[in-house]
Design a protein around this motif. Structure first.
Motif, short mmCIF file in Angstrom:
data_model
loop_
_atom_site.label_atom_id
_atom_site.label_comp_id
_atom_site.label_asym_id
_atom_site.label_seq_id
_atom_site.Cartn_x
_atom_site.Cartn_y
_atom_site.Cartn_z
N SER A 168 -1.30 14.91 -9.30
CA SER A 168 -1.86 13.53 -9.20
C SER A 168 -1.95 13.03 -10.64
N CYS A 212 -3.09 0.17 -3.04
CA CYS A 212 -2.29 -1.21 -3.20
C CYS A 212 -1.61 -1.09 -4.47
N ASP A 213 -0.29 -1.16 -4.38
CA ASP A 213 0.76 -1.17 -5.74
C ASP A 213 0.70 0.13 -6.33
N GLY A 214 0.11 0.98 -5.65
CA GLY A 214 0.25 2.40 -6.37
C GLY A 214 1.67 3.02 -6.45
N ASP A 215 1.66 4.40 -6.76
CA ASP A 215 3.08 4.85 -6.88
C ASP A 215 3.10 6.27 -6.10
N SER A 216 2.26 6.34 -5.14
CA SER A 216 2.11 7.70 -4.31
C SER A 216 1.90 8.84 -4.89
N THR A 217 1.35 8.98 -6.21
CA THR A 217 0.92 10.10 -6.87
C THR A 217 -0.67 10.60 -6.88
N VAL A 248 0.95 -0.98 0.03
CA VAL A 248 0.06 -0.01 0.00
C VAL A 248 0.99 1.13 -0.09
N ASP A 249 0.65 2.25 -1.13
CA ASP A 249 1.42 3.37 -1.01
C ASP A 249 0.86 4.42 -0.02
N ASP A 250 1.73 5.71 -0.17
CA ASP A 250 1.44 6.66 0.74
C ASP A 250 -0.24 7.14 0.48
N CYS A 251 -0.61 7.03 -0.53
CA CYS A 251 -2.09 7.43 -0.77
C CYS A 251 -3.25 6.19 -0.41
N ASP A 252 -2.74 5.09 0.13
CA ASP A 252 -3.58 4.21 0.60
C ASP A 252 -4.12 3.36 -0.73
#
Length: 191
Positions: free
Chosen positions: A60, A31-36, A25-29
């Motif tokens: 974003s 899953c497998d995201g890139d935190s953008t 889970v990235d910084d934006c909640d």
């Protein structure tokens, strides 16, 4: 083995439910995201010197163009940053700065240095202000952004308090009766 792994929701199952997967889970909640995906969309002024201003961005989603008004300094050029990496052309008039790509290349979602603007010499203290910010997505539509009009002070050291910034002052000191410059700090009083 997968049935055994999936029977236990332990550390061997990633956020996609895959056994021994590496998705997190990235910084934006996401899953497998890139935190953008949760970044605010904005353009702002960054580091400023007597000859340049960094323009920063956060978005974003990818964008293919930007525009803003700049007052308080004369822009003479631009270089570097994500705009240069994406092959953007940057045009600066007396007040407006416009960045775009003839080939419709986009600056990807993310944040960092958009470009560094070169500014002409100035001689007095003042502010540089950014306003009327517009960012366009890959379809040419305006992105909603959280940018606010912002001002930053131009660096202006004035050691001799003559209202002329030292970097543009021909005489940082005082003029003698012959019109020659001398540095006041060289004087010392002997009692």
């Amino acid at each position: 083995a997968d049935e055994v792994c999936l029977a236990y929701s332990g550390p061997d199952v990633d956020c996609n439910g895959e056994c021994f997967g590496d998705a997190v889970v990235d910084d934006c909640d996401v899953c497998d995201g890139d935190s953008t995906s949760c970044l605010p969309t904005s353009i702002s002024l960054g580091t400023i010197t007597t000859t340049s201003i960094d323009v920063m961005y956060s978005s974003s989603s990818a964008f293919t163009g930007f525009q803003f008004n700049l007052s308080g300094a004369t822009v003479t050029g631009s270089s570097g940053g994500s705009a240069a990496d994406a092959g953007f052309e940057i045009e600066a008039g007396t007040e407006a700065v416009v960045g775009f790509s003839f080939t419709l290349d986009a600056i990807p979602a993310g944040s960092g240095l958009l470009t560094t603007l070169s500014i002409a010499d100035y001689s007095e203290a003042g502010d540089v202000c950014m306003s009327n910010i517009v960012m366009a997505d890959i379809d040419g539509l305006e992105l909603e952004h959280s940018s606010v009009d912002a001002c930053v002070a131009l660096p202006c050291a004035d050691a001799d308090a003559d209202a002329v910034c030292d970097h543009a002052d021909d005489c940082v000191g005082a003029l003698d009766c012959s019109g020659n410059c001398f540095d006041l700090s060289l004087l010392s009083w002997v009692g």
